[in-house]
Design a protein around this motif. Structure first.
Motif, short mmCIF file in Angstrom:
data_model
loop_
_atom_site.label_atom_id
_atom_site.label_comp_id
_atom_site.label_asym_id
_atom_site.label_seq_id
_atom_site.Cartn_x
_atom_site.Cartn_y
_atom_site.Cartn_z
N LEU A 61 1.17 -1.36 -0.02
CA LEU A 61 -0.34 -0.04 0.06
C LEU A 61 1.10 1.27 0.38
N GLU A 65 -2.57 5.73 2.01
CA GLU A 65 -3.45 3.97 2.46
C GLU A 65 -3.64 2.75 3.83
N LYS A 68 -5.09 5.10 6.35
CA LYS A 68 -6.47 5.47 6.76
C LYS A 68 -6.73 3.97 7.42
N LYS A 69 -6.03 2.94 7.03
CA LYS A 69 -6.03 1.36 7.68
C LYS A 69 -5.73 1.35 9.10
#
Length: 183
Positions: A61, A65, A68-69
């Motif tokens: 990623l 990204e 955000k995870k």
């Protein structure tokens, strides 16, 4: 990797101080010095109790990204906290964490590359840098959250499995404070 989450009583040492403490080689840092004059190597995050997620689940990623995870309540960890956790764990348990992968951290170097910590093999713990944009199958993101404590007992605000004992601890603490205030 067996351990995905780890709690550490971070000492507040920066990367340069940690390198001095743990040394170079199999039990310490990989022998490179590109980062010695970098600002992030001299930063000392707030000392205290931290919970870290050092798993390699956020790979392949881009950095945005990955951020955000990251699990709610956690943020991207500072490289000094990550390095101290990995090296202390090895010293105490003789288990190498992050052997085959890197973890992006909250810091960037002087050219804007994201600082990574990992690949802790027999050569030592690597400090490296990566661009935020590319996807790498061996580069994740280190997540951490600072835990609150009460007289050196960890109080994890997101876990309520021992809520009754925490309430009792707080009531006992309140009583001691009230006694002190009456004096």
């Amino acid at each position: 990797m067996k351990i995905k989450q780890l709690k550490i009583d971070y000492t507040g040492k920066n990367l340069l101080q940690l390198r001095e403490e743990f040394g170079i080689g199999a039990n310490g840092f990989y022998d490179n010095n590109w980062w010695f004059k970098e600002d992030f190597a001299k930063e000392s995050p707030e000392r205290g109790l931290y919970e870290l997620d050092l798993s390699n689940t956020l790979v392949d990623l881009i950095f945005e990204e990955q951020k955000k995870k990251i699990k709610k309540g956690f943020g991207v960890a500072h490289p000094a906290i990550v390095a101290e956790a990995i090296l202390t764990h090895f010293r105490e348990k003789k288990e190498r964490l992050c052997k085959n992968y890197w973890l992006r951290t909250s810091s960037v170097d002087s050219v804007g590359s994201r600082v990574g910590v990992g690949r802790f093999d027999s050569d030592g713990l690597f400090v490296n840098d990566y661009w935020d944009g590319p996807r790498y199958v061996s580069v994740g993101a280190a997540a951490a959250r600072k835990l609150r404590s009460l007289e050196s007992r960890t109080i994890d605000p997101l876990e309520s499995s021992n809520l009754k004992s925490r309430i009792k601890e707080l009531e006992d603490f309140r009583e001691r404070v009230e006694k002190i205030l009456k004096v």
